[in-house]
Scaffold this motif. Structure first.
Motif, PDB file in Angstrom:
ATOM      1  N   ASN A 235     -21.045   5.243   7.169  1.00 13.78           N
ATOM      2  CA  ASN A 235     -19.835   5.969   7.565  1.00 13.78           C
ATOM      3  C   ASN A 235     -20.112   7.468   7.505  1.00 13.78           C
ATOM      4  OD1 ASN A 235     -17.299   7.179   7.903  1.00 13.78           O
ATOM      5  ND2 ASN A 235     -16.242   5.470   6.931  1.00 13.78           N
ATOM      6  N   PRO A 236     -20.339   8.097   8.651  1.00 16.02           N
ATOM      7  CA  PRO A 236     -20.734   9.507   8.660  1.00 16.02           C
ATOM      8  C   PRO A 236     -19.605  10.477   8.336  1.00 16.02           C
ATOM      9  CG  PRO A 236     -20.526   8.703  10.896  1.00 16.02           C
ATOM     10  CD  PRO A 236     -20.373   7.509  10.005  1.00 16.02           C
ATOM     11  N   ASN A 237     -18.342  10.021   8.420  1.00 15.81           N
ATOM     12  CA  ASN A 237     -17.223  10.927   8.148  1.00 15.81           C
ATOM     13  C   ASN A 237     -15.992  10.114   7.760  1.00 15.81           C
ATOM     14  OD1 ASN A 237     -15.257  12.952   8.095  1.00 15.81           O
ATOM     15  ND2 ASN A 237     -16.209  14.075   9.783  1.00 15.81           N
ATOM     16  N   ALA A 238     -15.937   9.713   6.505  1.00 17.78           N
ATOM     17  CA  ALA A 238     -14.838   8.869   6.033  1.00 17.78           C
ATOM     18  C   ALA A 238     -13.512   9.607   6.055  1.00 17.78           C
ATOM     19  CB  ALA A 238     -15.141   8.359   4.623  1.00 17.78           C
ATOM     20  N   VAL A 239     -13.534  10.911   5.806  1.00 18.79           N
ATOM     21  CA  VAL A 239     -12.279  11.674   5.798  1.00 18.79           C
ATOM     22  C   VAL A 239     -11.678  11.713   7.204  1.00 18.79           C
ATOM     23  CG1 VAL A 239     -11.239  13.935   5.409  1.00 18.79           C
ATOM     24  CG2 VAL A 239     -12.912  13.030   3.769  1.00 18.79           C
ATOM     25  N   MET A 240     -12.515  11.978   8.227  1.00 20.43           N
ATOM     26  CA  MET A 240     -12.011  11.954   9.597  1.00 20.43           C
ATOM     27  C   MET A 240     -11.459  10.565   9.954  1.00 20.43           C
ATOM     28  SD  MET A 240     -14.006  12.407  13.232  1.00 20.43           S
ATOM     29  CE  MET A 240     -14.225  14.190  13.170  1.00 20.43           C
ATOM     30  N   MET A 241     -12.175   9.527   9.541  1.00 18.79           N
ATOM     31  CA  MET A 241     -11.711   8.172   9.823  1.00 18.79           C
ATOM     32  C   MET A 241     -10.353   7.932   9.183  1.00 18.79           C
ATOM     33  SD  MET A 241     -13.601   4.516   9.089  1.00 18.79           S
ATOM     34  CE  MET A 241     -14.926   4.865  10.246  1.00 18.79           C
ATOM     35  N   ALA A 242     -10.186   8.383   7.948  1.00 14.07           N
ATOM     36  CA  ALA A 242      -8.905   8.212   7.257  1.00 14.07           C
ATOM     37  C   ALA A 242      -7.781   8.946   7.992  1.00 14.07           C
ATOM     38  CB  ALA A 242      -9.014   8.708   5.821  1.00 14.07           C
ATOM     39  N   GLU A 243      -8.085  10.114   8.537  1.00 10.36           N
ATOM     40  CA  GLU A 243      -7.066  10.878   9.270  1.00 10.36           C
ATOM     41  C   GLU A 243      -6.621  10.139  10.529  1.00 10.36           C
ATOM     42  OE1 GLU A 243      -9.153  14.513   9.820  1.00 10.36           O
ATOM     43  OE2 GLU A 243      -8.618  15.322   7.839  1.00 10.36           O
ATOM     44  N   ILE A 244      -7.571   9.509  11.223  1.00 10.33           N
ATOM     45  CA  ILE A 244      -7.224   8.737  12.419  1.00 10.33           C
ATOM     46  C   ILE A 244      -6.398   7.520  12.027  1.00 10.33           C
ATOM     47  CG2 ILE A 244      -8.161   7.400  14.343  1.00 10.33           C
ATOM     48  CD1 ILE A 244     -10.648   9.257  14.177  1.00 10.33           C
ATOM     49  N   MET A 245      -6.791   6.846  10.961  1.00 11.00           N
ATOM     50  CA  MET A 245      -6.049   5.688  10.484  1.00 11.00           C
ATOM     51  C   MET A 245      -4.653   6.083  10.010  1.00 11.00           C
ATOM     52  SD  MET A 245      -9.237   3.875   8.490  1.00 11.00           S
ATOM     53  CE  MET A 245      -8.249   2.620   7.696  1.00 11.00           C
ATOM     54  N   GLN A 246      -4.542   7.249   9.443  1.00  9.29           N
ATOM     55  CA  GLN A 246      -3.236   7.768   9.004  1.00  9.29           C
ATOM     56  C   GLN A 246      -2.273   7.841  10.181  1.00  9.29           C
ATOM     57  OE1 GLN A 246      -3.122  12.039   8.004  1.00  9.29           O
ATOM     58  NE2 GLN A 246      -2.220  11.452   6.041  1.00  9.29           N
ATOM     59  N   ALA A 247      -2.776   8.297  11.322  1.00 12.73           N
ATOM     60  CA  ALA A 247      -1.928   8.398  12.511  1.00 12.73           C
ATOM     61  C   ALA A 247      -1.525   7.020  13.025  1.00 12.73           C
ATOM     62  CB  ALA A 247      -2.668   9.188  13.596  1.00 12.73           C
ATOM     63  N   TYR A 248      -2.466   6.090  13.037  1.00  9.84           N
ATOM     64  CA  TYR A 248      -2.146   4.729  13.468  1.00  9.84           C
ATOM     65  C   TYR A 248      -1.092   4.087  12.562  1.00  9.84           C
ATOM     66  CZ  TYR A 248      -5.726   4.082  17.077  1.00  9.84           C
ATOM     67  OH  TYR A 248      -6.459   4.151  18.228  1.00  9.84           O
ATOM     68  N   LEU A 249      -1.279   4.202  11.269  1.00  7.75           N
ATOM     69  CA  LEU A 249      -0.378   3.538  10.327  1.00  7.75           C
ATOM     70  C   LEU A 249       1.018   4.144  10.344  1.00  7.75           C
ATOM     71  CD1 LEU A 249      -2.973   2.978   7.494  1.00  7.75           C
ATOM     72  CD2 LEU A 249      -1.765   1.191   8.737  1.00  7.75           C
ATOM     73  N   ARG A 250       1.093   5.425  10.659  1.00  6.05           N
ATOM     74  CA  ARG A 250       2.411   6.054  10.770  1.00  6.05           C
ATOM     75  C   ARG A 250       3.218   5.392  11.890  1.00  6.05           C
ATOM     76  NH1 ARG A 250       0.947  11.250  11.077  1.00  6.05           N
ATOM     77  NH2 ARG A 250       1.040  11.481   8.800  1.00  6.05           N
ATOM     78  N   LYS A 251       2.538   4.900  12.913  1.00  2.00           N
ATOM     79  CA  LYS A 251       3.218   4.252  14.039  1.00  2.00           C
ATOM     80  C   LYS A 251       3.886   2.941  13.641  1.00  2.00           C
ATOM     81  CE  LYS A 251       2.143   7.180  17.359  1.00  2.00           C
ATOM     82  NZ  LYS A 251       3.150   7.894  18.168  1.00  2.00           N
ATOM     83  N   VAL A 252       3.417   2.342  12.539  1.00  2.00           N
ATOM     84  CA  VAL A 252       4.046   1.094  12.087  1.00  2.00           C
ATOM     85  C   VAL A 252       4.869   1.321  10.819  1.00  2.00           C
ATOM     86  CG1 VAL A 252       2.294  -0.355  13.166  1.00  2.00           C
ATOM     87  CG2 VAL A 252       1.988   0.369  10.788  1.00  2.00           C
TER      88      VAL A 252
END
Length: 545
Positions: A395-412
């Motif tokens: 995982n080259p950038n876990a923080v960036m991945m978490a930020e993208i997942m944060q946006a997805y999860l906000r949708k639900v």
């Protein structure tokens, strides 16, 4: 679906910036640890957690310690991935698979430096000392430095090994309680190093046994000289090394957490080799004629693990809903670029146990929201995603991945708090278990698929700390343990596929990607191979002048 903005790098601007940064840092740092003409500088991403790989499962520690300072009884050839002799010149296995007899090499010398001078060469006592340290609670060193041996404990190897017997000074027998088809592979890993029993006894007499793990003595190609935390590690050539291979006079690990700074130092010649080039930097490296970029499929998996020991993540429907709220394709595009393949299970396609028809969770935010509502998770529910602060191969950038997942999860209707700390603090806090979920991963230490299943999801690996999901399934354990009683790959693969079905049904973690491995270095560096099982090896590497 959340929109993800992909940044396109201005390469010319970045190159100028890199040279500027490098120029400002070069003078003071390079003069402090100049390795000389016949030396090598490796830009590493962080400090080792210890100088004894038995104690941790840290990739940074494996890089800095395992193959530089120590040897093992047997090893993996980095080119063929086959098990080859190490400190043991040969071995035989009894017909019942319970006794492993190793013939040891003679006249192999331990390191000598300003804090210890050995009086004898390597022999059977050192092997027995090293194995019994992690398996025997009565061993005088078992509880030193915390008394945790996570890799061995995750596989319950202390229960597998019944005894280690000295036949003579250069022959030992390891007796097992039950057959284990992965045993040889586990003896060839980064963690199965051979320590000096004489050094251990010397430190016990002085009343400072913990120094065994801080001031290391091994038989490897390099002697430890100094570690300046957050700055560098210095090694000197082991002039008495038993293998007839090139060894540079000095090896320096230049600790450089910033990926862009590592690349800067590589481009200016301040570093000869760098760890973990960022995926956004690969094209720069490819375009420069004096740099080399090697690539291999990785034996790894990056994943999102749920802490199944706490509510509501102990509910499989909640875990399923959260998994369906994430579009893994976007994560691969935004975080890995084109340097990874989508993961639906634990083992990558390069493993003989890979299951091509295994189905992972599909992106379905509508059903995710319905499942959350059904299980009492309404709008405004909040959870943590812990994200590693460092780049890892998986995982080259876990923080960036978490930020993208944060946006997805906000949708639900799920609010996400992203939690990160300095790496050593992150690892320490992780052992306390106070997290909801975590983005992390695993790089295989050997080619046996068991190296994914037991360390990551067995019941025993909860206590050892490598099971980040804290998930325990008796049926799953039965399947993976039964697989070890067979030697043929077809039977074992069928059992692993049955275990995959349990993981897919229970979703203790969400496999995300199997990343490619990259190694960047200057083109005058020769004989450097990507090790498919982790740690980098500098014994045998040299520079053309």
């Amino acid at each position: 679906m959340p929109k993800v903005k992909l940044l396109h790098t201005n390469w010319r601007w970045l190159t100028v910036s890199i040279f500027t940064c490098a120029f400002l840092s070069a003078c003071t740092e390079f003069m402090e640890f100049n390795p000389g003409k016949n030396g090598l500088v490796y830009c590493s991403e962080g400090n080792p957690a210890t100088f004894n790989p038995q104690l941790v499962t840290s990739g940074i520690t494996s890089d800095a310690v395992s193959y530089q300072i120590y040897d093992r009884l047997i090893e993996f050839d980095p080119v063929t991935s086959k098990i080859v002799p190490g400190l043991a010149s040969s071995w035989i296995i009894s017909d019942d698979g319970l006794i492993y007899t190793f013939q040891l090499r003679k006249n192999i010398q331990f390191h000598s430096n300003n804090y210890f001078t050995p009086s004898r060469s390597f022999n059977a006592d050192d092997v027995i000392f090293s194995i019994n340290r992690w398996r025997d609670p009565e061993h005088p060193y078992h509880n030193i430095s915390g008394g945790q041996y996570p890799y061995f404990s995750s596989l319950e190897l202390e229960k597998v090994v019944e005894d280690v017997k000295r036949i003579n000074g250069y022959r030992i027998e390891i007796h097992l309680n039950k057959p284990d088809s992965s045993f040889l592979a586990n003896l060839a890993t980064d963690f199965a190093i051979v320590l000096s029993a004489e050094y251990g006894e010397y430190l016990l007499r002085k009343g400072i046994p913990e120094m065994l793990d801080h001031d290391p003595i091994g038989t490897g190609p390099f002697r430890f000289q100094k570690h300046q935390k957050d700055r560098y590690i210095r090694y000197f050539k082991n002039d008495k090394y038993w293998r007839d291979i090139p060894i540079v006079d000095q090896l320096i690990f230049d600790i450089t957490p910033s990926s862009s700074m590592r690349l800067a130092k590589l481009m200016t010649g301040e570093c000869d080799v760098i760890s973990l080039p960022a995926h956004s930097e690969l094209e720069i490296i490819r375009e420069r004629p004096n740099l080399q970029l090697d690539e291999k499929p990785g034996l790894n998996v990056g994943f999102w693990a749920f802490n199944t020991s706490r509510a509501p993540f102990n509910n499989v429907e909640v875990r399923k809903a959260l998994a369906m709220a994430i579009d893994k394709s976007t994560l691969l595009e935004a975080v890995y670029f084109d340097s990874a393949i989508r993961a639906n299970g634990l083992v990558p396609p390069s493993s003989w146990a890979y299951q091509e028809d295994l189905k992972g969770t599909s992106y379905n935010p509508v059903l995710a929201k319905e499942l959350l509502k059904k299980n009492g998770i309404g709008e405004g529910f909040s959870m943590d995603i812990w994200a590693m602060p460092v780049e890892r191969k998986y995982n080259p950038n876990a923080v960036m991945m978490a930020e993208i997942m944060q946006a997805y999860l906000r949708k639900v209707g799920v609010e996400v708090n992203i939690v990160s700390f300095e790496w050593n603090s992150f690892r320490r806090r992780l052992t306390e278990g106070n997290y909801d979920s975590i983005l992390i991963g695993w790089s295989a230490d050997n080619g046996d698929p068991d190296n994914f299943y037991r360390p990551l999801l067995s019941c025993a690996s909860i206590e050892s700390g490598t099971n980040r999901a804290k998930w325990c399934s008796e049926k799953f354990d039965e399947l993976i343990n039964e697989a070890l009683t067979y030697s043929d790959e077809t039977t074992r693969a069928a059992l692993y596929h049955a275990a995959n079905a349990i993981i897919a049904d229970q979703i203790p973690l969400v496999p995300i990607a199997h990343a490619y491995r990259y190694q960047a270095y200057r083109n005058n560096v020769k004989n450097l191979e990507i090790n498919p099982f982790g740690g980098i090896r500098f014994g045998g590497v040299y520079k053309e002048q």
